[in-house]
Design an enzyme around this catalytic site. Sequence first.
Site, PDB file in Angstrom:
ATOM      1  CG  ASP A  93      -1.744   1.161   1.470  1.00 49.03           C
ATOM      2  OD1 ASP A  93      -1.648   2.118   0.673  1.00 49.03           O
ATOM      3  OD2 ASP A  93      -2.539   1.148   2.437  1.00 49.03           O
TER       4      ASP A  93
ATOM      5  CB  SER B  98      -5.422  14.040 -13.026  1.00 50.26           C
ATOM      6  OG  SER B  98      -6.653  14.199 -13.725  1.00 50.26           O
TER       7      SER B  98
ATOM      8  CE1 TYR C 134      -7.878  10.843  -9.241  1.00 48.21           C
ATOM      9  CE2 TYR C 134      -8.629  12.678 -10.594  1.00 48.21           C
ATOM     10  CZ  TYR C 134      -7.891  11.511 -10.451  1.00 48.21           C
ATOM     11  OH  TYR C 134      -7.161  11.027 -11.522  1.00 48.21           O
TER      12      TYR C 134
ATOM     13  CE  LYS D  15      -4.350  11.677  -9.427  1.00 44.39           C
ATOM     14  NZ  LYS D  15      -3.220  10.726  -9.567  1.00 44.39           N
TER      15      LYS D  15
END
Length: 256
Positions: free
Chosen positions: A63, A142, A155, A159
């Site tokens: 992980d 992204s 998210y 990023k």
Amino acid sequence: MYSLDGRVALVTGAGAGIGRRIATRFAQEGCDVALLDIDAAGAEETAAEVRALGRRALALAADVGDPDAAGAAVAQARATLGPVDIVSNNAAIVRVGPVIELAVEDWREVFRINADGVFHICKAVIPEMIARRSGRIINTASWFGKIAKPNYSAYSASKFAVIGLTQALAGELAPHGVTVNAVCPGTIVGTRMRSDADARSVEQGLPTAKEREALIPLGRVGVPDDIARVVAFLASDEASYMTGQSINVTGGLWMH
Ligand SMILES: NC(=O)c1ccc[n+]([C@@H]2O[C@H](COP(=O)([O-])OP(=O)(O)OC[C@H]3O[C@@H](n4cnc5c(N)ncnc54)[C@H](O)[C@@H]3O)[C@@H](O)[C@H]2O)c1
């Protein structure tokens, strides 16, 4: 094709999607590859693909969000394959929903994997790269790391963090001969993350990625190889004068 012959690469999130293609692309360019993923079976499948290309492979079930596990995986990669020349920090997850409904646990989990994971892996590889005065780190951010969208707060923010970390680290490591760059994918199909997003769109009566293709200036959605090609370039000597950059690979969907 850029020759990366004889180099050792480590790819996180290598058990599926874009990370798997980055790993096989590295193998095609001559790298031995360590495949790190929380999904042990996926990492083993990618390892088999790398071996079928004639290169050494090591599947590592770990992980990235756990600093001890990340450090141990990097140490195992070094012990088995040799010093790590190239790192592709690609593992990430998505949790979607308006901020008002997003659980704090989801916010933290996205940051723990997407941002902290990059930090942990970098911390583990950097000392040896500095000592060897060479190394390439390529982070997968992204286009949502440059323009945030509703319902993707955690998210997108994670990023943005990856891009910030890329820039800070690039400055820190430039005097040591190590470059740090990021790729910012657009709409890339053929991955679990994308099929999950498409399933959510269908549920909400919204168009899927393929149905929104006309909005992409180059007229098509992306595939993992579109990203892997750019990552391979950034890992190569051809990109030796680039550091701290976050390169859009979006078919023109995002240009800043
Ligand atoms: N697919 C897209 O359209 C798109 C767009 C922009 C950015 N990206 C980015 O590209 C990268 C790859 O995305 P993908 O579409 O291939 O996704 P994917 O879900 O298909 O693959 C992600 C991989 O990361 C692994 N992973 C998840 N949590 C992990 C953890 N804690 N530790 C180690 N591995 C873990 C998963 O098991 C999986 O194999 C991600 O960083 C993603 O944010 C994807």
